[in-house]
Design an enzyme around this catalytic site. Structure first.
Site, PDB file in Angstrom:
ATOM      1  N   ARG A  40       0.840  -1.189   0.000  1.00  0.00           N
ATOM      2  CA  ARG A  40       0.000   0.000   0.000  1.00  0.00           C
ATOM      3  C   ARG A  40       0.878   1.243   0.000  1.00  0.00           C
ATOM      4  O   ARG A  40       2.090   1.174   0.196  1.00  0.00           O
ATOM      5  CB  ARG A  40      -0.920   0.012   1.222  1.00  0.00           C
ATOM      6  N   LEU A  41       0.238   2.369  -0.252  1.00  0.00           N
ATOM      7  CA  LEU A  41       0.891   3.665  -0.197  1.00  0.00           C
ATOM      8  C   LEU A  41      -0.162   4.650   0.274  1.00  0.00           C
ATOM      9  O   LEU A  41      -1.270   4.683  -0.255  1.00  0.00           O
ATOM     10  CB  LEU A  41       1.437   4.057  -1.577  1.00  0.00           C
ATOM     11  N   ASP A  42       0.182   5.453   1.285  1.00  0.00           N
ATOM     12  CA  ASP A  42      -0.804   6.313   1.918  1.00  0.00           C
ATOM     13  C   ASP A  42      -1.466   7.264   0.934  1.00  0.00           C
ATOM     14  O   ASP A  42      -0.878   7.664  -0.071  1.00  0.00           O
ATOM     15  CB  ASP A  42      -0.153   7.131   3.039  1.00  0.00           C
ATOM     16  N   TYR A  43      -2.680   7.648   1.265  1.00  0.00           N
ATOM     17  CA  TYR A  43      -3.482   8.575   0.464  1.00  0.00           C
ATOM     18  C   TYR A  43      -2.722   9.858   0.151  1.00  0.00           C
ATOM     19  O   TYR A  43      -2.782  10.374  -0.970  1.00  0.00           O
ATOM     20  CB  TYR A  43      -4.763   8.881   1.250  1.00  0.00           C
TER      21      TYR A  43
END
Length: 202
Positions: A40-43
């Protein structure tokens, strides 16, 4: 053979394909069936996101046993001194424990795309770009690390995950690689076959 998609995730895009709150998701950028993010990669972060339809490949990328290093360009507030950089490299004690050693160095202002909206800067405070490589994936880890040493992160761009790099991909662009997965544990590396970057019109 497995397919791996390298995507330059723009700022304020969720690393999922649906959202009940109406925020931008991967669906606005990737019209490819049956793929899902490997990690994942933060918003509010940008940069390299890997996606695949192969569970075994996703496992090899994300499982802690493989310790895929993740590298980031990080714009921080202020000018970290040598003591701050040493602390970041040796490990920071956060609420969820001591971080693993990291590679940290100052870098000259990199050639990065303009962000929309732009980073808010404070008058009379000089910002600094760092390159930070970690082998963990704790929630908002890099941001918490820099804040701990007194230099909040203003912008964060992931440039590499293991052997895969962002390269020349612009925000919203992606490219596909064909990965030849190892048939036996002694096989050392995957061998990617690359295609040209693509961008989905919004």
């Amino acid at each position: 053979m497995s397919l791996l998609y390298l995507f330059h995730k723009p700022f304020q895009v969720l690393t999922q394909f649906t959202d009940s709150q109406g925020r931008d998701t991967l669906a606005q950028w990737l019209d490819i069936p049956d793929i899902y993010p490997a990690g994942r990669l933060d918003y509010d972060s940008e940069g390299l996101l890997l996606l695949t339809d192969d569970g075994m490949l996703a496992h090899r990328i994300t499982h802690p046993d493989h310790k895929q290093p993740k590298t980031y360009l990080v714009l921080v507030e202020g000018q970290p001194d040598d003591n701050a950089l040493t602390a970041l490299s040796k490990g920071i004690t956060l609420k969820d424990g001591l971080t693993r050693p990291a590679r940290v160095r100052r870098v000259a202002s990199p050639q990065v795309p303009e962000r929309t909206p732009p980073v808010r800067r404070r008058a009379n405070i000089v910002d600094t770009w760092l390159e930070i490589s970690i082998t963990e994936g704790r929630n908002r880890q890099v941001r918490r690390m820099t804040a701990h040493v007194g230099h909040p992160t203003l912008r964060l761009i992931r440039t590499a995950i293991g052997q895969w790099t962002l390269g020349s991909l612009s925000p919203g662009e992606w490219r596909r690689e064909t990965i030849h997965m190892p048939r036996a544990p002694q096989s050392k590396n995957t061998r990617p076959s690359r295609e040209r970057p693509r961008r989905k019109p919004r």
